[in-house]
Design a protein around this motif. Structure first.
Motif, PDB file in Angstrom:
ATOM      1  N   VAL A  78      -6.442   7.845  -1.112  1.00  0.00           N
ATOM      2  CA  VAL A  78      -7.385   7.860  -2.238  1.00  0.00           C
ATOM      3  C   VAL A  78      -7.219   9.199  -2.959  1.00  0.00           C
ATOM      4  CG1 VAL A  78      -9.822   7.808  -2.916  1.00  0.00           C
ATOM      5  CG2 VAL A  78      -8.989   6.278  -1.103  1.00  0.00           C
ATOM      6  N   GLY A  79      -7.104   9.132  -4.267  1.00  0.00           N
ATOM      7  CA  GLY A  79      -6.899  10.340  -5.063  1.00  0.00           C
ATOM      8  C   GLY A  79      -5.442  10.636  -5.355  1.00  0.00           C
ATOM      9  N   ASP A  80      -4.519   9.958  -4.692  1.00  0.00           N
ATOM     10  CA  ASP A  80      -3.094  10.165  -4.975  1.00  0.00           C
ATOM     11  C   ASP A  80      -2.770   9.617  -6.365  1.00  0.00           C
ATOM     12  OD1 ASP A  80      -2.913  11.218  -2.451  1.00  0.00           O
ATOM     13  OD2 ASP A  80      -1.642   9.625  -1.634  1.00  0.00           O
ATOM     14  N   HIS A  81      -1.807  10.281  -7.028  1.00  0.00           N
ATOM     15  CA  HIS A  81      -1.362   9.869  -8.359  1.00  0.00           C
ATOM     16  C   HIS A  81       0.113   9.495  -8.298  1.00  0.00           C
ATOM     17  CE1 HIS A  81      -4.954  11.497 -10.471  1.00  0.00           C
ATOM     18  NE2 HIS A  81      -4.950  12.326  -9.440  1.00  0.00           N
ATOM     19  N   TYR A  82       0.463   8.455  -9.038  1.00  0.00           N
ATOM     20  CA  TYR A  82       1.839   7.967  -9.099  1.00  0.00           C
ATOM     21  C   TYR A  82       2.251   7.799 -10.549  1.00  0.00           C
ATOM     22  CZ  TYR A  82       1.201   6.689  -4.204  1.00  0.00           C
ATOM     23  OH  TYR A  82       0.959   6.724  -2.862  1.00  0.00           O
ATOM     24  N   ARG A  83       3.529   7.891 -10.760  1.00  0.00           N
ATOM     25  CA  ARG A  83       4.121   7.591 -12.062  1.00  0.00           C
ATOM     26  C   ARG A  83       4.861   6.278 -11.884  1.00  0.00           C
ATOM     27  NH1 ARG A  83       3.441   9.119 -17.137  1.00  0.00           N
ATOM     28  NH2 ARG A  83       5.339   9.219 -18.327  1.00  0.00           N
ATOM     29  N   MET A  84       4.623   5.332 -12.787  1.00  0.00           N
ATOM     30  CA  MET A  84       5.265   4.020 -12.723  1.00  0.00           C
ATOM     31  C   MET A  84       6.056   3.802 -14.000  1.00  0.00           C
ATOM     32  SD  MET A  84       3.336   0.436 -11.971  1.00  0.00           S
ATOM     33  CE  MET A  84       4.187  -1.113 -11.827  1.00  0.00           C
ATOM     34  N   HIS A  85       7.300   3.381 -13.838  1.00  0.00           N
ATOM     35  CA  HIS A  85       8.172   3.064 -14.970  1.00  0.00           C
ATOM     36  C   HIS A  85       8.531   1.592 -14.885  1.00  0.00           C
ATOM     37  CE1 HIS A  85       8.985   7.225 -16.271  1.00  0.00           C
ATOM     38  NE2 HIS A  85       8.789   7.500 -14.995  1.00  0.00           N
ATOM     39  N   ILE A  86       8.411   0.902 -16.013  1.00  0.00           N
ATOM     40  CA  ILE A  86       8.725  -0.525 -16.070  1.00  0.00           C
ATOM     41  C   ILE A  86       9.750  -0.751 -17.179  1.00  0.00           C
ATOM     42  CG2 ILE A  86       7.825  -2.845 -16.491  1.00  0.00           C
ATOM     43  CD1 ILE A  86       5.051  -1.745 -15.662  1.00  0.00           C
ATOM     44  N   VAL A 105      11.182  -1.923 -11.855  1.00  0.00           N
ATOM     45  CA  VAL A 105       9.996  -1.084 -11.666  1.00  0.00           C
ATOM     46  C   VAL A 105      10.299   0.022 -10.661  1.00  0.00           C
ATOM     47  CG1 VAL A 105       7.591  -1.053 -10.873  1.00  0.00           C
ATOM     48  CG2 VAL A 105       8.437  -2.998 -12.208  1.00  0.00           C
ATOM     49  N   THR A 106       9.879   1.236 -10.986  1.00  0.00           N
ATOM     50  CA  THR A 106      10.010   2.349 -10.049  1.00  0.00           C
ATOM     51  C   THR A 106       8.688   3.102  -9.967  1.00  0.00           C
ATOM     52  OG1 THR A 106      10.803   3.878 -11.760  1.00  0.00           O
ATOM     53  CG2 THR A 106      12.491   2.675 -10.489  1.00  0.00           C
ATOM     54  N   PHE A 107       8.473   3.701  -8.798  1.00  0.00           N
ATOM     55  CA  PHE A 107       7.268   4.486  -8.532  1.00  0.00           C
ATOM     56  C   PHE A 107       7.682   5.887  -8.082  1.00  0.00           C
ATOM     57  CE2 PHE A 107       6.179   0.110  -7.555  1.00  0.00           C
ATOM     58  CZ  PHE A 107       4.950  -0.055  -8.161  1.00  0.00           C
ATOM     59  N   GLN A 108       6.887   6.864  -8.456  1.00  0.00           N
ATOM     60  CA  GLN A 108       7.095   8.230  -7.996  1.00  0.00           C
ATOM     61  C   GLN A 108       5.722   8.864  -7.774  1.00  0.00           C
ATOM     62  OE1 GLN A 108       8.698  10.817 -10.969  1.00  0.00           O
ATOM     63  NE2 GLN A 108       9.101  12.462  -9.522  1.00  0.00           N
ATOM     64  N   LYS A 109       5.508   9.387  -6.562  1.00  0.00           N
ATOM     65  CA  LYS A 109       4.244  10.086  -6.309  1.00  0.00           C
ATOM     66  C   LYS A 109       4.313  11.436  -6.999  1.00  0.00           C
ATOM     67  CE  LYS A 109       2.056   9.768  -2.365  1.00  0.00           C
ATOM     68  NZ  LYS A 109       1.677   9.929  -0.943  1.00  0.00           N
ATOM     69  N   VAL A 110       3.278  11.743  -7.786  1.00  0.00           N
ATOM     70  CA  VAL A 110       3.251  13.012  -8.512  1.00  0.00           C
ATOM     71  C   VAL A 110       2.165  13.946  -8.003  1.00  0.00           C
ATOM     72  CG1 VAL A 110       4.344  12.124 -10.603  1.00  0.00           C
ATOM     73  CG2 VAL A 110       1.852  12.018 -10.393  1.00  0.00           C
ATOM     74  N   TYR A 111       1.238  13.391  -7.205  1.00  0.00           N
ATOM     75  CA  TYR A 111       0.181  14.243  -6.661  1.00  0.00           C
ATOM     76  C   TYR A 111      -0.337  13.608  -5.378  1.00  0.00           C
ATOM     77  CZ  TYR A 111      -4.333  16.575  -6.120  1.00  0.00           C
ATOM     78  OH  TYR A 111      -5.396  17.266  -5.612  1.00  0.00           O
ATOM     79  N   HIS A 112      -0.378  14.411  -4.331  1.00  0.00           N
ATOM     80  CA  HIS A 112      -0.925  13.957  -3.047  1.00  0.00           C
ATOM     81  C   HIS A 112      -2.259  14.658  -2.843  1.00  0.00           C
ATOM     82  CE1 HIS A 112      -1.173  12.583   1.052  1.00  0.00           C
ATOM     83  NE2 HIS A 112      -1.294  13.833   1.476  1.00  0.00           N
ATOM     84  N   HIS A 113      -3.325  13.878  -2.832  1.00  0.00           N
ATOM     85  CA  HIS A 113      -4.678  14.430  -2.732  1.00  0.00           C
ATOM     86  C   HIS A 113      -5.001  14.928  -1.333  1.00  0.00           C
ATOM     87  CE1 HIS A 113      -9.119  14.245  -2.409  1.00  0.00           C
ATOM     88  NE2 HIS A 113      -9.067  14.713  -3.643  1.00  0.00           N
ATOM     89  N   SER A 158       0.811  -1.228   0.000  1.00  0.00           N
ATOM     90  CA  SER A 158       0.000   0.000   0.000  1.00  0.00           C
ATOM     91  C   SER A 158       0.840   1.272   0.000  1.00  0.00           C
ATOM     92  CB  SER A 158      -0.947   0.013   1.197  1.00  0.00           C
ATOM     93  OG  SER A 158      -0.223   0.078   2.403  1.00  0.00           O
ATOM     94  N   ASP A 159       2.143   1.143   0.166  1.00  0.00           N
ATOM     95  CA  ASP A 159       3.039   2.301   0.155  1.00  0.00           C
ATOM     96  C   ASP A 159       3.943   2.185  -1.072  1.00  0.00           C
ATOM     97  OD1 ASP A 159       4.640   4.464   0.658  1.00  0.00           O
ATOM     98  OD2 ASP A 159       5.496   3.669   2.516  1.00  0.00           O
ATOM     99  N   PHE A 160       3.435   2.607  -2.224  1.00  0.00           N
ATOM    100  CA  PHE A 160       4.124   2.393  -3.487  1.00  0.00           C
ATOM    101  C   PHE A 160       5.524   2.989  -3.514  1.00  0.00           C
ATOM    102  CE2 PHE A 160      -0.373   2.036  -4.571  1.00  0.00           C
ATOM    103  CZ  PHE A 160      -0.368   0.795  -5.181  1.00  0.00           C
ATOM    104  N   GLU A 161       5.692   4.176  -2.963  1.00  0.00           N
ATOM    105  CA  GLU A 161       7.004   4.819  -2.993  1.00  0.00           C
ATOM    106  C   GLU A 161       8.064   4.050  -2.216  1.00  0.00           C
ATOM    107  OE1 GLU A 161       6.906   9.446  -3.521  1.00  0.00           O
ATOM    108  OE2 GLU A 161       5.682   8.840  -1.809  1.00  0.00           O
ATOM    109  N   ALA A 162       7.662   3.241  -1.260  1.00  0.00           N
ATOM    110  CA  ALA A 162       8.612   2.473  -0.453  1.00  0.00           C
ATOM    111  C   ALA A 162       9.038   1.171  -1.137  1.00  0.00           C
ATOM    112  CB  ALA A 162       8.016   2.171   0.920  1.00  0.00           C
ATOM    113  N   ILE A 163       8.389   0.814  -2.225  1.00  0.00           N
ATOM    114  CA  ILE A 163       8.727  -0.439  -2.914  1.00  0.00           C
ATOM    115  C   ILE A 163       9.989  -0.226  -3.727  1.00  0.00           C
ATOM    116  CG2 ILE A 163       7.969  -2.161  -4.597  1.00  0.00           C
ATOM    117  CD1 ILE A 163       5.074  -1.505  -3.757  1.00  0.00           C
ATOM    118  N   GLU A 164      11.077  -0.771  -3.229  1.00  0.00           N
ATOM    119  CA  GLU A 164      12.373  -0.625  -3.892  1.00  0.00           C
ATOM    120  C   GLU A 164      12.929  -1.960  -4.370  1.00  0.00           C
ATOM    121  OE1 GLU A 164      14.677   1.286  -0.887  1.00  0.00           O
ATOM    122  OE2 GLU A 164      13.738   3.239  -1.236  1.00  0.00           O
ATOM    123  N   ASP A 165      12.256  -3.046  -4.057  1.00  0.00           N
ATOM    124  CA  ASP A 165      12.791  -4.368  -4.379  1.00  0.00           C
ATOM    125  C   ASP A 165      12.042  -5.058  -5.511  1.00  0.00           C
ATOM    126  OD1 ASP A 165      10.548  -4.607  -2.790  1.00  0.00           O
ATOM    127  OD2 ASP A 165      11.608  -5.490  -1.113  1.00  0.00           O
TER     128      ASP A 165
END
Length: 153
Positions: free
Chosen positions: A49-57, A35-43, A24-31
């Motif tokens: 709910v409403g938060d937006h993330y950028r995911m690169h694969i 794949v990488t995650f970056q929060k781009v908007y905090h609602h 549930s904590d996408f930004e903490a997933i480093e393993d």
């Protein structure tokens, strides 16, 4: 064309709380290899709910995918629903269920490719795209189980 539906389920020898804290904590997933995650908007919603993330694969075949997803529903230790736009357009649902001393983690992903070259090549490369998806998911569950110090199911 270019529409995909995937269903994955794992039975993990741990609590739903332990799995929830990790997924549930996408930004903490480093393993999660590739794949990488970056929060781009905090609602501002207390559960994200409403938060937006950028995911690169980075896939096994060497091509990359980038998309944004937003959290549309969260129920602690039970459900995460997200919607994706970008190179992939669609939605995903994580469900967790405690079953005795195990947790069943179920993931459903329904997306459509939007990259022009993928749409054009889809009739010939569909099996490779599916294989690549399964490899990305395998690396994700591998990272999760390593983090939780569990045996890979």
């Amino acid at each position: 064309m270019g529409k995909y539906q995937f269903t994955h389920s794992w039975r993990l020898q741990t609590t739903a709380q332990a799995v929830w804290e990790r997924i549930s904590d996408f930004e903490a997933i480093e393993d999660w290899e590739g794949v990488t995650f970056q929060k781009v908007y905090h609602h501002g919603h207390p559960h994200g709910v409403g938060d937006h993330y950028r995911m690169h694969i980075r896939t096994r075949f060497g091509y990359r995918l980038a998309f944004q997803f937003s959290i549309v529903e969260k129920q602690e230790c039970a459900l995460i629903r997200l919607e994706a736009t970008g190179d992939l357009h669609g939605y995903g649902i994580f469900r967790l269920k405690q079953c005795g001393d195990c947790t069943v983690l179920h993931y459903y992903w329904e997306v459509q490719t939007t990259k022009p070259w993928m749409k054009w090549c889809e009739p010939w490369l569909r099996p490779f795209f599916i294989w690549n998806h399964n490899q990305v998911i395998y690396r994700g569950i591998q990272g999760l189980t390593q983090h939780l110090k569990l045996q890979l199911p």
